[in-house]
Write a protein that holds these residues in place. Structure first.
Motif, PDB file in Angstrom:
ATOM      1  N   PRO A 175     -72.599 -64.450  64.935  1.00 14.48           N
ATOM      2  CA  PRO A 175     -73.301 -65.651  65.411  1.00 14.48           C
ATOM      3  C   PRO A 175     -72.428 -66.441  66.384  1.00 14.48           C
ATOM      4  O   PRO A 175     -71.205 -66.499  66.249  1.00 14.48           O
ATOM      5  CB  PRO A 175     -73.558 -66.441  64.122  1.00 14.48           C
ATOM      6  CG  PRO A 175     -73.551 -65.416  63.036  1.00 14.48           C
ATOM      7  CD  PRO A 175     -72.550 -64.388  63.461  1.00 14.48           C
ATOM      8  N   PRO A 180     -71.089 -72.650  66.750  1.00 17.71           N
ATOM      9  CA  PRO A 180     -72.107 -73.708  66.622  1.00 17.71           C
ATOM     10  C   PRO A 180     -72.035 -74.704  67.787  1.00 17.71           C
ATOM     11  O   PRO A 180     -70.961 -75.163  68.155  1.00 17.71           O
ATOM     12  CB  PRO A 180     -71.760 -74.383  65.293  1.00 17.71           C
ATOM     13  CG  PRO A 180     -70.374 -73.946  64.962  1.00 17.71           C
ATOM     14  CD  PRO A 180     -70.189 -72.617  65.595  1.00 17.71           C
ATOM     15  N   ASP A 233     -74.006 -78.470  63.310  1.00 19.88           N
ATOM     16  CA  ASP A 233     -75.287 -77.768  63.425  1.00 19.88           C
ATOM     17  C   ASP A 233     -75.203 -76.710  64.523  1.00 19.88           C
ATOM     18  O   ASP A 233     -74.372 -76.795  65.429  1.00 19.88           O
ATOM     19  CB  ASP A 233     -76.410 -78.746  63.760  1.00 19.88           C
ATOM     20  CG  ASP A 233     -76.749 -79.644  62.577  1.00 19.88           C
ATOM     21  OD1 ASP A 233     -76.372 -79.284  61.449  1.00 19.88           O
ATOM     22  OD2 ASP A 233     -77.374 -80.696  62.785  1.00 19.88           O
ATOM     23  N   SER A 234     -76.111 -75.733  64.448  1.00 14.92           N
ATOM     24  CA  SER A 234     -76.183 -74.705  65.476  1.00 14.92           C
ATOM     25  C   SER A 234     -77.623 -74.536  65.933  1.00 14.92           C
ATOM     26  O   SER A 234     -78.568 -74.922  65.231  1.00 14.92           O
ATOM     27  CB  SER A 234     -75.645 -73.370  64.944  1.00 14.92           C
ATOM     28  OG  SER A 234     -75.650 -72.389  65.958  1.00 14.92           O
ATOM     29  N   ASP A 271     -79.314 -71.980  66.040  1.00 17.12           N
ATOM     30  CA  ASP A 271     -80.079 -71.028  65.226  1.00 17.12           C
ATOM     31  C   ASP A 271     -80.642 -71.666  63.962  1.00 17.12           C
ATOM     32  O   ASP A 271     -81.210 -70.977  63.108  1.00 17.12           O
ATOM     33  CB  ASP A 271     -79.216 -69.820  64.861  1.00 17.12           C
ATOM     34  CG  ASP A 271     -77.990 -70.198  64.037  1.00 17.12           C
ATOM     35  OD1 ASP A 271     -77.831 -71.398  63.713  1.00 17.12           O
ATOM     36  OD2 ASP A 271     -77.184 -69.299  63.736  1.00 17.12           O
ATOM     37  N   ALA A 277     -78.961 -73.128  61.536  1.00 13.85           N
ATOM     38  CA  ALA A 277     -78.019 -73.145  60.427  1.00 13.85           C
ATOM     39  C   ALA A 277     -76.988 -74.257  60.619  1.00 13.85           C
ATOM     40  O   ALA A 277     -76.839 -74.805  61.708  1.00 13.85           O
ATOM     41  CB  ALA A 277     -77.327 -71.791  60.311  1.00 13.85           C
ATOM     42  N   GLU A 278     -76.298 -74.570  59.545  1.00 12.68           N
ATOM     43  CA  GLU A 278     -75.199 -75.533  59.592  1.00 12.68           C
ATOM     44  C   GLU A 278     -73.924 -74.818  59.170  1.00 12.68           C
ATOM     45  O   GLU A 278     -73.920 -74.075  58.184  1.00 12.68           O
ATOM     46  CB  GLU A 278     -75.467 -76.726  58.677  1.00 12.68           C
ATOM     47  CG  GLU A 278     -74.423 -77.842  58.800  1.00 12.68           C
ATOM     48  CD  GLU A 278     -74.768 -79.049  57.952  1.00 12.68           C
ATOM     49  OE1 GLU A 278     -74.069 -80.063  58.058  1.00 12.68           O
ATOM     50  OE2 GLU A 278     -75.733 -78.962  57.161  1.00 12.68           O
ATOM     51  N   TYR A 279     -72.858 -75.048  59.925  1.00 13.32           N
ATOM     52  CA  TYR A 279     -71.609 -74.341  59.696  1.00 13.32           C
ATOM     53  C   TYR A 279     -70.503 -75.310  59.292  1.00 13.32           C
ATOM     54  O   TYR A 279     -70.469 -76.462  59.749  1.00 13.32           O
ATOM     55  CB  TYR A 279     -71.194 -73.576  60.955  1.00 13.32           C
ATOM     56  CG  TYR A 279     -72.100 -72.398  61.274  1.00 13.32           C
ATOM     57  CD1 TYR A 279     -71.793 -71.119  60.819  1.00 13.32           C
ATOM     58  CD2 TYR A 279     -73.265 -72.571  62.003  1.00 13.32           C
ATOM     59  CE1 TYR A 279     -72.631 -70.039  61.100  1.00 13.32           C
ATOM     60  CE2 TYR A 279     -74.103 -71.504  62.287  1.00 13.32           C
ATOM     61  CZ  TYR A 279     -73.777 -70.246  61.832  1.00 13.32           C
ATOM     62  OH  TYR A 279     -74.608 -69.183  62.104  1.00 13.32           O
ATOM     63  N   ARG A 326     -70.906 -70.235  57.182  1.00 17.38           N
ATOM     64  CA  ARG A 326     -72.262 -70.790  57.164  1.00 17.38           C
ATOM     65  C   ARG A 326     -72.486 -71.481  55.821  1.00 17.38           C
ATOM     66  O   ARG A 326     -72.269 -70.877  54.766  1.00 17.38           O
ATOM     67  CB  ARG A 326     -73.295 -69.688  57.374  1.00 17.38           C
ATOM     68  CG  ARG A 326     -74.715 -70.211  57.402  1.00 17.38           C
ATOM     69  CD  ARG A 326     -75.686 -69.169  57.916  1.00 17.38           C
ATOM     70  NE  ARG A 326     -77.052 -69.675  57.956  1.00 17.38           N
ATOM     71  CZ  ARG A 326     -78.067 -69.045  58.520  1.00 17.38           C
ATOM     72  NH1 ARG A 326     -77.860 -67.862  59.095  1.00 17.38           N
ATOM     73  NH2 ARG A 326     -79.269 -69.566  58.522  1.00 17.38           N
ATOM     74  N   THR A 364     -74.221 -72.934  52.594  1.00 17.57           N
ATOM     75  CA  THR A 364     -75.368 -72.608  51.747  1.00 17.57           C
ATOM     76  C   THR A 364     -75.701 -73.732  50.782  1.00 17.57           C
ATOM     77  O   THR A 364     -76.760 -73.714  50.163  1.00 17.57           O
ATOM     78  CB  THR A 364     -75.074 -71.328  50.947  1.00 17.57           C
ATOM     79  OG1 THR A 364     -73.868 -71.505  50.175  1.00 17.57           O
ATOM     80  CG2 THR A 364     -74.894 -70.147  51.880  1.00 17.57           C
ATOM     81  N   GLY A 396     -70.348 -72.278  51.020  1.00 11.08           N
ATOM     82  CA  GLY A 396     -70.669 -71.510  52.209  1.00 11.08           C
ATOM     83  C   GLY A 396     -69.733 -70.327  52.338  1.00 11.08           C
ATOM     84  O   GLY A 396     -68.668 -70.270  51.699  1.00 11.08           O
ATOM     85  N   ALA A 437     -68.706 -66.609  55.082  1.00  9.55           N
ATOM     86  CA  ALA A 437     -68.920 -65.696  56.206  1.00  9.55           C
ATOM     87  C   ALA A 437     -68.194 -64.409  55.859  1.00  9.55           C
ATOM     88  O   ALA A 437     -67.045 -64.436  55.400  1.00  9.55           O
ATOM     89  CB  ALA A 437     -68.386 -66.290  57.504  1.00  9.55           C
TER      90      ALA A 437
END
Length: 621
Positions: free
Chosen positions: A388, A391, A415-416, A418, A420-422, A442, A444, A609, A611
């Motif tokens: 990805p 962000p 935020d990104s 796509d 999602a929030e990273y 990322r 969760t 979160g 990755a």
């Protein structure tokens, strides 16, 4: 008398109006104060100390004069950061002489770099940080003529050997040619750094201008009062003239006749005794009423001290308890926004070119290793999916470490596009190093409440006893849980009820993979990670912690003579089309945990979160 009143009002009017006009003209003082200095010695850097910049109140207009079209660079940042960056470099220092009212230049004293604070030391104040005074660095303004110089914050990387341009330490920086003028408004703990290109001598001519309050608040009221007195004088003059005119008219009055004498009347003599008794009675009543008033006054005065203050009982506790000094946050909001923008630009360019060397200027640790492996795999097979993008949305949360030394850390939630929030952990290893993203996960789950950016948070050592579990143990313990599931001895330490990572890569996933591949044998093992955990305090004295878990998956043929045909990224990194020995693939998982404090009732660690991705693959020896 009426003419006298009119004359007095006219005099008052002329004097009042004259003083009001004079305050705005001949009596009005200057509106600014300028101090200047010529810096000699040829040092490549000059520092205008924050105390000199704040020698007078108000915003500071800094003017730097170079030679011809030579480059001029100016930046302002925390005084400690500037001195740390200059450690080992020749520099001049500009102060302020209060007696002469001028700037004075001298050689900057050699700085003792000292040892960076060991992250393993226990923080002195790990509990919820108490509110402190917000730094004013973010409120600094940069209002000046654009022609005087161009903004140099567009992202050129700093040369660690000489050039200060592009350093992440600066709150703001500017560049121009020949002459540079900038208006700033910095507090006393912020200084200004001046240079040319970091090698040539810094510009010699410097001046600082402060605004002076030459307002005339009494000018308007004096003029208005004078006009009012003038109007009253005119009214008094008209009144006097009308009265004088009436006095000069005809005077016809009827003479009065003398009054007839009135006969004498006899009155009884006054009763002296009765009058005396009444006066004495009234005197007694007055004294009786006055006595309570005197007593009340005496009691009120007795409750006051000699200087008119109400007497109070001294505090039995004596002196107040000293308040522990809290280190400032390592970045400001303005500063960090620029850092994120620079990192995003570099990573985007590195992704487009598949250039791991370029990515290494802004990524480090597990985040760099995962991206570099993806670049390598995609270079061998373009069909492999890219990671990805970095962000590029709103920065929703910034938690900087409270620290004066190095290394430094900053956590951010971004935020990104796509959806999602990273969560990202930025780390700066030394004053002349740039911030690098070492963990990029990322999210969760929601991040717990943390302190605002103006306050920051303390950093826990990896072996702290103040958390339910030391950060140094999380990688090993959770790695064991991913392989063994609920049979792991550490399963009770983690909240697995809402753990998407465990559902994706845990023991259940591994069992399913074995069941679907009956012609291969799967073995899983933990691999030690060299990445250092980073733990920053949350508001409840718990911590958000980033760690890396590494896991090796070995796949061997189930029958003798059979072969394994790797696919995708495993095939690209192992460079094997087929093998009868087997393939070992190493996966790295970056994880963001919330670890509760040791005093919490619920001491289970939560996954916030993660990755994951392949970082290496090779044939079984």
């Amino acid at each position: 008398m009426r003419f006298v009143i009119a004359i007095v009002l006219f005099v008052v009017a002329f004097v009042s109006i004259g003083l009001g006009v004079a305050q705005r003209t001949v009596l009005q003082g200057p509106d600014h104060l300028t101090a200047s200095v010529d810096v000699s010695g040829g040092a490549p850097f000059t520092v205008i100390d924050g105390a000199a910049l704040n020698a007078h109140p108000g915003a500071q207009l800094v003017e730097i004069g170079g030679s011809g079209s030579a480059p001029v660079f100016m930046a302002y940042g925390r005084t400690d950061d500037i001195r740390a960056w200059l450690n080992g470099s020749r520099a001049a220092e500009v102060g302020y002489d209060a007696e002469s009212g001028e700037l004075v230049a001298g050689e900057l004293a050699a700085q003792d770099g000292g040892d960076a604070e060991d992250p393993g030391d226990e923080p002195s104040s790990p509990a919820t940080p108490a509110p402190t005074e917000t730094t004013a660095a973010d409120a600094a303004t940069t209002d000046a003529d654009p022609a005087a110089g161009t903004d140099a914050t567009t992202g050129t990387e700093a040369d660690p050997e000489s050039s200060p341009a592009g350093s992440d330490l600066w709150i703001q920086e500017f560049a121009g040619e020949g002459t540079l003028v900038r208006k700033v408004n910095v507090p006393g703990d912020v200084s200004v750094l001046i240079a040319s290109d970091g090698t040539a001598a810094a510009p010699a001519k410097l001046s600082v201008t402060w605004p002076l309050d030459n307002s005339t608040p009494w000018s308007g009221p004096l003029i208005v009062a004078g006009i009012g007195a003038l109007l009253l004088g005119l009214i008094a003059l008209i009144w006097a003239l009308v009265h004088a005119r009436r006095r000069h008219g005809p005077r016809r009055k009827t003479p009065k006749m003398p009054k007839a004498p009135r006969p004498a009347q006899l009155k009884p003599a006054p009763r002296r005794a009765a009058i005396t008794d009444g006066a004495e009675s009234r005197g007694r009543r007055r004294a009786f009423v006055a006595l309570p008033l005197v007593l009340v006054g005496a009691l009120a005065l007795s409750a006051c001290t000699a200087d008119g203050q109400i007497a109070t009982t001294p505090s039995p506790t004596g002196t107040e308890a000293p308040v522990a000094e809290v280190d400032p946050p390592v970045v400001t909001k303005q500063q960090f926004t620029r850092i994120v923008s620079r990192v995003a630009d570099v990573v985007a360019d590195a992704d487009a070119a598949g250039d791991a060397t370029l990515a290494a200027t802004r990524l480090g640790g597990p985040a760099l290793e995962l991206r570099a492996a993806n670049y390598t795999a995609r270079a061998a097979d373009s069909a492999i999916a890219a990671l990805p993008a970095f962000p590029d949305g709103e920065v929703r949360l910034v938690l900087p470490q409270q620290q004066r030394d190095w290394p430094r850390a900053v956590f951010a939630a971004i935020d990104s596009s796509d959806g999602a929030e990273y969560g990202l952990m930025f780390v700066q290893e030394s004053p002349r190093a740039q911030y690098q993203v070492q963990y990029l996960v990322r999210l969760t789950q929601s991040v717990p409440e943390v302190a605002p950016i103006e306050l920051g948070a303390s950093r826990y050592p990896t072996d702290t006893k103040l958390l339910a579990f030391p950060p140094s143990q999380l990688s090993t313990e959770y790695g064991d849980v991913l392989i063994k599931g609920e049979t792991s001895a550490f399963a009770a330490h983690f909240d697995l009820s809402d753990d998407f990572l465990n559902e994706k890569l845990g023991a259940t996933y591994k069992d399913t993979r074995r069941a679907n591949q009956t012609n291969a044998i799967f073995e899983y093992a933990d691999v030690a990670s060299e990445a250092s955990p980073v733990a920053l305090a949350a508001n409840d004295t718990g911590a958000i912690v980033v760690v890396e878990v590494r896991e090796a998956e070995t796949v061997r043929p189930a029958e003798t003579g059979a072969a394994i045909n790797p696919k995708g990224a495993v095939k690209a990194l192992s460079q094997k089309q087929t093998t009868s020995k087997g393939i070992t693939a190493t996966y790295a998982v970056q994880i963001l945990f919330y670890v509760p404090p040791v005093t919490a009732t619920d001491q289970k660690v939560r996954v916030l979160g993660f990755a994951d991705g392949l970082v290496a693959a090779s044939e079984v020896p």
